[in-house]
Design an enzyme around this catalytic site. Structure first.
Site, PDB file in Angstrom:
ATOM      1  N   GLY A 177      -5.229  38.385 -10.160  1.00 54.01           N
ATOM      2  CA  GLY A 177      -6.738  38.184  -9.797  1.00 54.01           C
ATOM      3  C   GLY A 177      -5.861  36.101 -10.164  1.00 54.01           C
ATOM      4  N   GLY A 178      -6.699  35.206  -9.855  1.00 57.07           N
ATOM      5  CA  GLY A 178      -7.080  33.595  -9.499  1.00 57.07           C
ATOM      6  C   GLY A 178      -7.183  32.780 -10.171  1.00 57.07           C
ATOM      7  N   GLY A 179      -7.320  31.642 -10.011  1.00 57.43           N
ATOM      8  CA  GLY A 179      -7.844  30.931 -10.291  1.00 57.43           C
ATOM      9  C   GLY A 179      -9.506  30.904 -10.553  1.00 57.43           C
TER      10      GLY A 179
ATOM     11  N   ALA B   9     -11.168  34.304  -8.907  1.00 56.93           N
ATOM     12  CA  ALA B   9     -11.437  35.018  -9.546  1.00 56.93           C
ATOM     13  C   ALA B   9     -10.725  36.199  -9.449  1.00 56.93           C
ATOM     14  CB  ALA B   9     -12.243  35.309  -7.661  1.00 56.93           C
TER      15      ALA B   9
ATOM     16  N   LYS C  40     -13.540  41.373  -5.162  1.00 58.01           N
ATOM     17  CA  LYS C  40     -13.100  40.535  -6.071  1.00 58.01           C
ATOM     18  C   LYS C  40     -14.265  39.547  -6.477  1.00 58.01           C
ATOM     19  CE  LYS C  40      -9.755  37.650  -4.307  1.00 58.01           C
ATOM     20  NZ  LYS C  40      -9.066  36.839  -3.412  1.00 58.01           N
TER      21      LYS C  40
ATOM     22  N   ASP D 117      -6.457  27.489   2.183  1.00 58.02           N
ATOM     23  CA  ASP D 117      -5.729  28.683   1.510  1.00 58.02           C
ATOM     24  C   ASP D 117      -5.016  29.499   1.567  1.00 58.02           C
ATOM     25  OD1 ASP D 117      -5.384  27.748  -1.324  1.00 58.02           O
ATOM     26  OD2 ASP D 117      -6.477  29.216  -1.897  1.00 58.02           O
TER      27      ASP D 117
END
Length: 661
Positions: free
Chosen positions: A18-20, A22, A39, A133
Site C-alpha cells: 500500500g501507499g499514500g 491506494a 489496487k 511518479d
C-alpha cells in the site's frame, strides 16, 4: 477487504502492499482463473470526482500499453464507493525493498535494471503517456529477475493538491524533477530525471537530496547542486556517473532528449572503452539556482519552522535583511495607480488578443471514437472515417488473432477527439514464423522453458523417452522439427526425445557352458566380461565351466556395457567331496529287448541322466557319484519293455555320505 468480491469476478485474498493513495491486494480472477493485483483507492481520493475521472481515463490509456517491462492493466471499475484497478500480479519485491535489504547494488545489476525501466518509459512515451511518479516503490523485481514498472494510472491522476498530503508525498518528492517541484508542466524529461535519481540510489545506496518535509526536499532539487555519485561510491565507473549526471541536470534542455537516447547510453556505458571516459560538465545557470517553486501560502506557513525556514519569507524580506531596505521615494498612491493602470491595460490587450485568435483559429468540433477492436481492418478504417477521424495502421504479429483483425485501438471509446485526429489501430499480422530453437543437449526442464518463451504450448509438445548409450539421463537427444527450421509456435507439432540413459538387456543364462562360449553370448548383447574367478565345485570336474554370474542373475535387466563377473570351475572337486561307483545290474527276459535309463541325484545336481541304453541280455553298469557332507546320492534305474507305454521304475539305490569311507 479480504474475502470481498469486486466486480463480481475479483475475489480479494490478502493485502500485499500500500501507499499514500491506494492499497494493493492479491486477488483471484474467477472468470479467467488467474491471480491478479487489485489496487483500491483510499477513501479520501475516492470522493474526489476530478481525481477519480482522471484516474479512470489514464487507466484506460495505460491498458493499451503492451511491453514486457510494464505491469499490464486489465480492468478498472467501481463497487459502491470503492474505486479499483486490476493489474498483472507479480511475484517478487519492489526495488525499494531490494535496496533496503542489500544497500548499494553492483553497478552491472543497477545498469541492467535501469535499462529495463528506460525501455518501459520509452514505450510509454511513444504512446504519449508520461509516468510522473518513477521511484523504486513503483518498480517490481520478479522472482525471474524481470523488471516491471507499475502505477502509470495513479501517477497521471495525481493533482498538485496531493502535495499537501505530507506522508503520501514524502516518498515521491525525493524523485521529483525540478520542474515538478516548481509546479510547472511535466513531460518525458521529468521521467528521465526521476529515473536518474533511481539509478543514483541503486549505485550509492542513498538519495541525493533529503529533508524533514516535502518542501525542503523540493527546494533542494531546485537550488542545491547534485552530490556526485563517485564521491559517495568511488567504485562507480566514470561512464556510469556521466549517465546519472546527464539525467539529473536541472535544466531539462541539457538532459537526454528522450528515453531511447538514455537507453542507448546505458547499453554502452559498461563497455571497457568507456569506463574511464572524461567527466561530463554543464554550464551553470545562476538564475536557475535562484528560482523558487510555486508554493501555496499554507505550505509556506507550515514550513517556516523547518530547517529551511528562510525559504518561507518573501524574496523582498530576505533582500531587505541582507542589503538593508531603503525608504520608498514615491508616495504609495502613485504606486497603486501605476499598478491598477498596468493591470487594466493587460486585460484589455488580452481580451482583444483572445478574440483575434478565435477568428484566426475557429474551434474544431469533437468526434466520438468508435469501437473497432475485433473486426476486419478495412471495416475498422471505414468506421473511423465515418466518424471524421483518421486511422493509423500498425501491424503486429499475434499467435491467436487472425490476420487483418484489429487487436486493440488507441484511444479507445468512449473517449472523444477533435475531428481529423488520429486513432491508432493495431492490426494482427497473424502468427509469424520463427526459427525452431535448438533443444538438443538441453535438460528437459530447460527445453520446456525454451519452448514456452518462444510461444509454444506444452500441451502440443510430445515428449518421448529413448535409451541412449552416450547422452546423460534426462537430456534431449532428438527433436522434430529440427533446429532452425521455420515453424509456427502454436500450430507446429513438436516431438522431443529425452534420453533414458544406456539401454537395458536381459541377462542371458551362461551357466554350465565354457568361458569362451559365455563371452560370445555376452558380447552379442553389448555386455562385457568382468573378473573371472576359478573355484572348486561339486558340479563338475571339467575346468573353465561357468558356475555363476552373480550379482547379475539370469533374466535380470542389465544396463549395456556392464562388465559381468564370471565364477568358473577349476577342474577339481572340493576337498570334502567323496567319489564312488555304484554297481547297477539289470536282468533281461530272453528274446525281449529292454530300454534302460539311469538317473543320478548327487552333489552335482538333481536327477541327471547318467545313461540310456537298449539291451537284449543281462548287463551291469558302474555309475560314478559325487557326495558332499550335506548331499547324499540316489541312483534310480528305469526300464521300458516293448509292451510298456513308458518307463517304469526298476531299482532305487540310495548312498549316504557317511556310508563311504
Amino acid at each position: 477487504m479480504e474475502g470481498q468480491r469486486l466486480g463480481g469476478r475479483y475475489q480479494i485474498e490478502s493485502r500485499v502492499g500500500g501507499g499514500g493513495m491506494a492499497i494493493v491486494y492479491k486477488a483471484k480472477d474467477l472468470i479467467l482463473n488467474r491471480p491478479v493485483a487489485v489496487k483500491v483507492l483510499r477513501s479520501q481520493f475516492g470522493t474526489d470526482e476530478d481525481f477519480v475521472n482522471r484516474f479512470r481515463r489514464e487507466a484506460q490509456a495505460v491498458a493499451s500499453l503492451s511491453h514486457p517491462n510494464v505491469v499490464g492493466v486489465y480492468d478498472v471499475g467501481q463497487e459502491g464507493d470503492t474505486h479499483y484497478m486490476v493489474m498483472e500480479y507479480i511475484e517478487g519485491y519492489t526495488l525499494k525493498e531490494v535496496i533496503i535489504q542489500r544497500g548499494a547494488l553492483p553497478v552491472e545489476e543497477a545498469v541492467r535494471i535501469a535499462e529495463q525501466i528506460c525501455d518501459a518509459l520509452d514505450h510509454a512515451h511513444q504512446n504519449q503517456i508520461i509516468h510522473r511518479d518513477i521511484k523504486p516503490h513503483n518498480i517490481m523485481i520478479g522472482k525471474n529477475g524481470r523488471v516491471k514498472v507499475t502505477d502509470f494510472g495513479i501517477a497521471r491522476a495525481v493533482t498538485s493538491a496531493t502535495i499537501t498530503h505530507t506522508n503520501a508525498m514524502l516518498g515521491s518528492v525525493h524523485y521529483f524533477s525540478p520542474e515538478q517541484a516548481r509546479g510547472g508542466i511535466t513531460g518525458e524529461k521529468s521521467d528521465i530525471y526521476s529515473l536518474g535519481i533511481v539509478l543514483y540510489e541503486m549505485v550509492t545506496g542513498e538519495l541525493p537530496f533529503s529533508g524533514d518535509s516535502p518542501i525542503s526536499v523540493a527546494l533542494k532539487h531546485l537550488q542545491e547542486p547534485l552530490p556526485e555519485p563517485r564521491q559517495v561510491n568511488p567504485a562507480i565507473p566514470q561512464s556510469v556517473e556521466n549517465v546519472i549526471l546527464k539525467a539529473l541536470v536541472k535544466d531539462p534542455f541539457l538532459r537526454y532528449a528522450s528515453a531511447s537516447e538514455m537507453l542507448e547510453d546505458l547499453e554502452t556505458c559498461l563497455f571497457p572503452e568507456r569506463l574511464n571516459e572524461e567527466k561530463l560538465t554543464f554550464p551553470v545557470d545562476e538564475e536557475m539556482t535562484r528560482v523558487v517553486p510555486i508554493i501555496t501560502p499554507d505550505m509556506l506557513e507550515g514550513h517556516t519552522n523547518g530547517k529551511t525556514g528562510g525559504a518561507g519569507r518573501s524574496r523582498y524580506e530576505q533582500r531587505t535583511e541582507e542589503e538593508g531596505a531603503k525608504p520608498a521615494k514615491k508616495q504609495w498612491w502613485v504606486k497603486a495607480l501605476l499598478w491598477v493602470g498596468g493591470i487594466g491595460l493587460f486585460f484589455v490587450l488580452a481580451f482583444f488578443g483572445f478574440n483575434l485568435l478565435l477568428n484566426l483559429f475557429p474551434s474544431v468540433p469533437e468526434a466520438r471514437v468508435p469501437h473497432v477492436v475485433g473486426i476486419d481492418v478495412s471495416l475498422a478504417e471505414k468506421k473511423i472515417q465515418e466518424n471524421k477521424l483518421v486511422a493509423r495502421i500498425v501491424e503486429e504479429a499475434d499467435d491467436t488473432i487472425e490476420k487483418g483483425i484489429v487487436i486493440r485501438q488507441d484511444p479507445a471509446p468512449p473517449m472523444g477527439l477533435k475531428e481529423n485526429s488520429v486513432v491508432t489501430l493495431y492490426v494482427s499480422k497473424g502468427q509469424q514464423e520463427i526459427n525452431m530453437p535448438n533443444l538438443v543437449t538441453l535438460p528437459r526442464a530447460t527445453a520446456e522453458e525454451a519452448l514456452k518463451s518462444n510461444g509454444f504450448q506444452l500441451e502440443n509438445v510430445n515428449f518421448v523417452e529413448e535409451a541412449d548409450d552416450k547422452a546423460e539421463v534426462g537430456t534431449v537427444i532428438k527433436q522434430s522439427p529440427a533446429a532452425n527450421e521455420k515453424v509456427f509456435p502454436t500450430k507446429t507439432n513438436v516431438t522431443v526425445t529425452i534420453s533414458k540413459g544406456k539401454a537395458f538387456v536381459k541377462m542371458p543364462d551362461v551357466r554350465n557352458i565354457s568361458v569362451e562360449a559365455a563371452q560370445v553370448e555376452l558380447y552379442k548383447l553389448g555386455l562385457g566380461v568382468g573378473k573371472i574367478t576359478k573355484v572348486p565345485t561339486y558340479t563338475t570336474d571339467k575346468p573353465g565351466i561357468v558356475l555363476s554370474t552373480h550379482p547379475y542373475d539370469p533374466g535380470m535387466d542389465v544396463q549395456k556395457d556392464v562388465a559381468v563377473p564370471l565364477e568358473v570351475s577349476n577342474g577339481q572337486y572340493p576337498q570334502d567331496a567323496k567319489l564312488a561307483n555304484v554297481p547297477v545290474y539289470v536282468e533281461v527276459v530272453p528274446g525281449e529287448p529292454l530300454e534302460v535309463k539311469i538317473e543320478v541325484t548327487d552333489a552335482r545336481g538333481e536327477a541327471k541322466v547318467f545313461q540310456t541304453d537298449t539291451i537284449t541280455e543281462n548287463k551291469e553298469y558302474d555309475v560314478p557319484i559325487v557326495l558332499a557332507p550335506q548331499k547324499d546320492s540316489v541312483v534310480k534305474v528305469f526300464v521300458k519293455r516293448s509292451t510298456d507305454q513308458g518307463f517304469n521304475e526298476y531299482q532305487t539305490i540310495p548312498v549316504s555320505y557317511n556310508s563311504l569311507p
